[in-house]
Design a protein around this motif. Sequence first.
Motif, mmCIF file in Angstrom:
data_model
loop_
_atom_site.group_PDB
_atom_site.id
_atom_site.type_symbol
_atom_site.label_atom_id
_atom_site.label_comp_id
_atom_site.label_asym_id
_atom_site.label_seq_id
_atom_site.Cartn_x
_atom_site.Cartn_y
_atom_site.Cartn_z
ATOM 1 N N GLU A 111 0.775 10.315 -6.050
ATOM 2 C CA GLU A 111 0.550 10.380 -4.601
ATOM 3 C C GLU A 111 0.609 11.644 -3.807
ATOM 4 N N ALA B 108 -5.865 3.246 1.316
ATOM 5 C CA ALA B 108 -4.554 3.732 1.780
ATOM 6 C C ALA B 108 -4.893 4.981 2.537
ATOM 7 N N MET B 109 -5.607 5.729 2.135
ATOM 8 C CA MET B 109 -5.857 7.248 2.841
ATOM 9 C C MET B 109 -7.046 7.330 3.503
ATOM 10 N N GLU C 123 -8.789 1.197 -3.225
ATOM 11 C CA GLU C 123 -7.679 1.090 -2.829
ATOM 12 C C GLU C 123 -7.237 2.867 -2.160
ATOM 13 N N VAL C 124 -7.556 3.723 -3.028
ATOM 14 C CA VAL C 124 -7.030 5.100 -2.391
ATOM 15 C C VAL C 124 -7.810 5.449 -1.146
ATOM 16 N N ARG D 130 0.750 0.249 -4.989
ATOM 17 C CA ARG D 130 -0.565 -0.707 -4.271
ATOM 18 C C ARG D 130 -1.794 -0.692 -5.587
ATOM 19 N N LEU E 104 1.684 4.375 -3.303
ATOM 20 C CA LEU E 104 0.341 4.350 -3.524
ATOM 21 C C LEU E 104 0.012 3.855 -5.090
ATOM 22 N N SER E 105 0.928 4.167 -5.854
ATOM 23 C CA SER E 105 0.648 3.733 -7.461
ATOM 24 C C SER E 105 1.125 2.067 -7.380
#
Length: 373
Positions: free
Chosen positions: A107, A148-149, A144-145, A66, A63-64
């Motif tokens: 993350e 991603a989720m 982005e967060v 990304r 995640l970081s």
Amino acid sequence: MIASLVRILRLGIKELYSLRADPILVVLIVYTFTFAIYAVATGAKFEVENASVAVVDEDRSMLSARLRDALLKPFFKEPALIGADQVDTAMDAGNYVFIVEIPPKFEQDVIAGRHPEVGLDIDATAMSQAGNGASYIENILLNEVTAAMPSLAQTDPINLVVRAKFNPNLKSEWFTAVMQVINNITILSVILAGAALIREREHGTIEHLLVMPVRPVEIMLAKIWANGLVIVTAAILSLLAVVERLLGVPVVGSLTLFATAAVLYLFSVTALGILVATVSTSMAQFGLIAIPVLIVMNLLSGSTTPMESMPAWLQDVMQVSPSTHFVALSQAVLYRGAGLSIVWPQMAAFVVIGAAFFALATLRFRKALLSMQ
């Protein structure tokens, strides 16, 4: 009346010949409406572009990574990866405008719903870029967060739809290019009219005019129409060739209406240039007086910052400046396609102001001519 118009026409033609014989002024006109427009429009930008950014990644997770990869060109340069102990040194040295600090176990905390904090250090020396860049980075990280989720995304109570009119891509050069043309019209109108009068005085040709059957008002009107013709022609060509074609800025309004308004506006600012020239004894003194006048007229006219952001008393004071009304008219016509029914109050305003400037300049010019006899 016919004889007076003929004299004004011939004196104006003489002004055009004098201008053609002065290569410095010719080069100044060409430069002002070509390279100066392009350079300012493409160089002076308010949005974030190629900003230097570094990332302190203490999580080293997918995640970081990304988030780091989401800081893309042309808004940002390639993000540099630095350690937490290098942040203060890098900011003090001015190496980066933005530094994103991703904490350890970022993350894991996001998945667990603990709402971890991401630090953002900003070099706010350049305030416009710093403010806009902070918003860019905040939106990028949140998007982005969420992407991603998606299971962590919360449903918003409303769906806000934004539509940007007149400049849908929010490009600063669309605004800067047109406003630079407007500002250059003001600058050249004052400079050319004032320089023409001082040139007559320094070359001794003003004495020739004194023995001719011409009146001071005819001399002034000749200078106004001759210099105004050159400036309006150059401005229209600049809008068509540099702004619309080279920079790709659409001009949606009527160029005929804009040119008509520019002619009326030139009547006031060229009269102002003659007025300044009548209180100047040399070209150097004329420049020293004209520079602060032009700076105030351009910076506080609404072509650089919105009039609404100024104090109320300053807005009222700037209503006596013809540039304030011309900028408002030009924005309405060239950006929003406004017609005469909308912009006639601005046209009337700088006609009235121009008449006052012309009357005062005529009195000063007549007094200056009488003192030379």
